[in-house]
Design a protein around this motif. Structure first.
Motif, short mmCIF file in Angstrom:
data_model
loop_
_atom_site.label_atom_id
_atom_site.label_comp_id
_atom_site.label_asym_id
_atom_site.label_seq_id
_atom_site.Cartn_x
_atom_site.Cartn_y
_atom_site.Cartn_z
N GLY A 114 -84.25 95.45 69.90
CA GLY A 114 -85.46 94.62 69.90
C GLY A 114 -85.63 93.80 71.18
N ASP A 115 -84.55 93.70 71.99
CA ASP A 115 -84.66 92.96 73.25
C ASP A 115 -85.60 93.69 74.21
OD1 ASP A 115 -82.92 91.06 72.32
OD2 ASP A 115 -81.25 91.61 73.64
N MET A 116 -86.27 92.91 75.04
CA MET A 116 -87.17 93.49 76.05
C MET A 116 -86.39 93.66 77.36
SD MET A 116 -90.33 94.48 76.24
CE MET A 116 -91.46 93.55 75.22
N ILE A 117 -86.44 94.87 77.90
CA ILE A 117 -85.64 95.17 79.10
C ILE A 117 -86.54 95.61 80.24
CG2 ILE A 117 -83.95 96.83 80.03
CD1 ILE A 117 -82.43 96.53 77.43
N LEU A 118 -86.25 95.10 81.41
CA LEU A 118 -86.89 95.60 82.63
C LEU A 118 -85.77 96.24 83.46
CD1 LEU A 118 -89.34 93.62 84.99
CD2 LEU A 118 -88.03 95.62 85.65
N ALA A 119 -85.85 97.55 83.65
CA ALA A 119 -84.83 98.26 84.44
C ALA A 119 -85.45 98.72 85.75
CB ALA A 119 -84.31 99.47 83.66
N THR A 120 -84.73 98.49 86.85
CA THR A 120 -85.22 98.93 88.16
C THR A 120 -84.11 99.68 88.88
OG1 THR A 120 -86.78 97.09 88.33
CG2 THR A 120 -86.14 98.15 90.39
N VAL A 121 -84.48 100.83 89.45
CA VAL A 121 -83.46 101.70 90.06
C VAL A 121 -83.87 102.08 91.48
CG1 VAL A 121 -82.65 102.66 87.88
CG2 VAL A 121 -84.60 103.72 89.04
N PHE A 122 -82.87 102.48 92.25
CA PHE A 122 -83.12 102.97 93.62
C PHE A 122 -82.01 103.93 93.98
CE2 PHE A 122 -82.63 103.13 98.16
CZ PHE A 122 -83.93 103.22 98.61
N GLY A 123 -82.37 105.03 94.63
CA GLY A 123 -81.30 105.96 95.01
C GLY A 123 -81.70 106.95 96.08
N SER A 124 -80.79 107.87 96.31
CA SER A 124 -80.96 108.92 97.30
C SER A 124 -82.29 109.61 97.10
CB SER A 124 -79.80 109.90 97.16
OG SER A 124 -80.15 111.16 97.66
N GLY A 125 -82.90 109.96 98.23
CA GLY A 125 -84.20 110.65 98.16
C GLY A 125 -85.16 110.24 99.27
N PHE A 126 -85.48 108.97 99.47
CA PHE A 126 -85.25 107.88 98.53
C PHE A 126 -86.13 108.05 97.28
CE2 PHE A 126 -84.26 105.37 102.54
CZ PHE A 126 -82.90 105.33 102.31
N THR A 127 -85.60 107.63 96.16
CA THR A 127 -86.37 107.57 94.93
C THR A 127 -86.15 106.20 94.32
OG1 THR A 127 -84.47 108.46 93.74
CG2 THR A 127 -86.15 110.05 94.41
N TRP A 128 -87.15 105.70 93.61
CA TRP A 128 -86.96 104.42 92.93
C TRP A 128 -87.99 104.27 91.82
CZ3 TRP A 128 -89.04 105.01 97.77
CH2 TRP A 128 -90.28 104.43 98.04
N GLY A 129 -87.85 103.24 91.04
CA GLY A 129 -88.81 103.02 89.96
C GLY A 129 -88.38 101.92 89.03
N SER A 130 -89.28 101.59 88.11
CA SER A 130 -89.02 100.54 87.11
C SER A 130 -89.53 101.00 85.75
CB SER A 130 -89.73 99.24 87.47
OG SER A 130 -89.12 98.63 88.58
N ALA A 131 -88.91 100.45 84.73
CA ALA A 131 -89.38 100.69 83.36
C ALA A 131 -89.25 99.40 82.57
CB ALA A 131 -88.54 101.78 82.70
N ILE A 132 -90.20 99.17 81.67
CA ILE A 132 -90.10 98.05 80.72
C ILE A 132 -90.15 98.64 79.32
CG2 ILE A 132 -91.13 95.91 79.87
CD1 ILE A 132 -92.29 95.41 82.62
N PHE A 133 -89.17 98.30 78.51
CA PHE A 133 -89.14 98.84 77.15
C PHE A 133 -88.40 97.90 76.22
CE2 PHE A 133 -85.65 100.53 79.67
CZ PHE A 133 -84.54 100.30 78.88
N ARG A 134 -88.74 98.05 74.93
CA ARG A 134 -88.02 97.30 73.90
C ARG A 134 -86.87 98.15 73.42
NH1 ARG A 134 -89.33 92.63 71.79
NH2 ARG A 134 -91.56 92.46 72.11
N LEU A 135 -85.69 97.55 73.36
CA LEU A 135 -84.49 98.32 72.99
C LEU A 135 -84.51 98.67 71.51
CD1 LEU A 135 -81.94 99.41 74.33
CD2 LEU A 135 -80.77 97.30 73.70
#
Ligand code: COA
Length: 351
Positions: A330-351
């Motif tokens: 039920g917790d709200m999570i904001l995940a942000t990633v970055f990696g080779s490519g370069f590739t990156w992105g974010s997601a917001i979701f309820r666990l």
């Protein structure tokens, strides 16, 4: 309206823990030698990366990447109380597949005993961003009604492709083995803040050669033309990285991506329980938190225990702190990633 729910989470790390002191003495079979093999030390590694230890699979050929994935997936299925037979889609994110082809998704499907007629298997790359890219795919599949039980796995077995010599020390000290998994499914709800709320994936191929592992090049004939045991020839066998440039791009794009996610959803840090950044370097995450003004107590990290497990970092970090009782359903999570490519992105979701 159909929205994508996180039904279950799970993770797995191999038992063998390698601390920074031990790492210096390992050879490529991960045997502890009397002579130091890598000119590095605990102070340097902790000061520059925050890493204290990482996990390695045994080096007796008994464990493949898909075995780590199967353990994480089994734990996510158990957490959701869903039988493997109900899974109708696997999305497998990795940069260290069992073999070149077929992809690890089908190997995982077979290991889990999932019905071969009713389960699509996708393999995706996107390196350290693989999990957020996979979440975006899973969300689209579920919301359109294409699949009902999507198993999203990020799994890496990197310890066998690292260079246990001073030449490769910048990369070798960072990476570890591990896997994380989400089981996702649909829910009919009018609550716009339920389930997966936001995903955004980006890329810039101009940065492709800042962090890469060639191993081979199909444009060559033969495509693999070096003596893999000869240090004069075998540089393509190991990951190569321009650390400072990767660091700067990671901080810049993770800050922009995180702020954009909040802006586009109309949310702020009061709405978010946890910020889960990719675990490449604790200093990157500290800088991102500082510049994006993220409250320190909302940042979840695990890099000190596991190093960088690439596509696995986000689900592994969430599951680690879920098992420790910090992150909750039920917790709200904001995940942000970055990696080779370069590739990156974010997601917001309820666990
Ligand atoms: N142990 C000891 N010394 C090391 C070392 C190690 N593991 N790795 C590099 N060094 C040395 C270098 O050889 C260099 O020595 P010199 O000054 O005598 O030439 C010195 O330390 C500084 O190297 P540099 O590469 O400039 O260090 P840095 O402060 O940039 O830190 C990283 C290196 C790799 C920790 C850092 O650049 C980083 O984390 N970058 C991002 C990596 C990342 O996020 N990768 C994954 C992205 S998904």
């Amino acid at each position: 309206m159909i929205r994508t729910q996180v039904l279950g989470i799970g993770s797995y790390v191999p038992e063998r823990e390698i601390n920074n002191d031990e790492l210096r003495f390992l050879n490529e079979k991960h045997e502890v030698c009397e002579q130091q093999q890598i000119d590095t030390n605990d102070d340097w590694i902790q000061a520059r990366t925050g890493i204290r230890a990482r996990r390695y699979v045994p080096s007796d050929e008994s464990v493949a990447n898909s075995d780590l994935a199967a353990k994480a997936a089994t734990s996510a299925l158990g957490n959701a109380d869903v039988a493997p037979s109900e899974v109708d889609c696997i999305i497998y994110a990795t940069l260290s597949p069992d073999v070149m082809f077929p992809g690890s998704g089908v190997l995982l499907q077979h290991k889990l005993g999932i019905n071969q007629h009713e389960c699509a298997c996708y393999d995706i790359r996107q390196q350290c961003s693989g999990f957020v890219y996979g979440l975006q795919m899973a969300d689209a599949f579920i919301r359109t009604g294409m699949y009902k039980r999507v198993l999203l796995v990020g799994s890496e077995l990197q310890s066998h492709s690292l260079e246990f010599a001073t030449r490769g020390r910048d990369v070798t000290v960072i990476f570890g083995d591990g896997a994380g998994a989400f089981l996702l499914g649909p829910k009919d709800t009018g609550d716009e803040r339920d389930g997966v709320i936001y995903t955004r994936c980006q890329a810039d191929g101009a940065g492709a050669w800042e962090l890469y592992l060639k191993l081979f090049e199909t444009r060559r004939a033969p495509y693999f033309n070096y003596d893999a045991s000869d240090p004069e020839q075998n540089i393509d066998k190991y990951p190569q990285m321009h650390g400072k440039r990767v660091f700067l791009q990671a901080v810049r794009n993770m800050v922009i991506s995180t702020n954009t996610a909040l802006k586009e959803t109309g949310m702020n840090w009061n709405d978010i329980d946890w910020f889960v950044p990719h675990q490449a370097n604790l200093r990157i995450n500290q800088k991102v938190a500082e510049v994006a003004e993220i409250p320190d107590h909302k940042v979840l990290n695990t890099i000190e225990f596991y190093g960088n497990t690439t596509a696995a970092t986000v689900p592994l970090t969430i599951d680690h702190w879920y098992k420790e009782g910090r992150a909750k359903k039920g917790d709200m999570i904001l995940a942000t990633v970055f990696g080779s490519g370069f590739t990156w992105g974010s997601a917001i979701f309820r666990l």
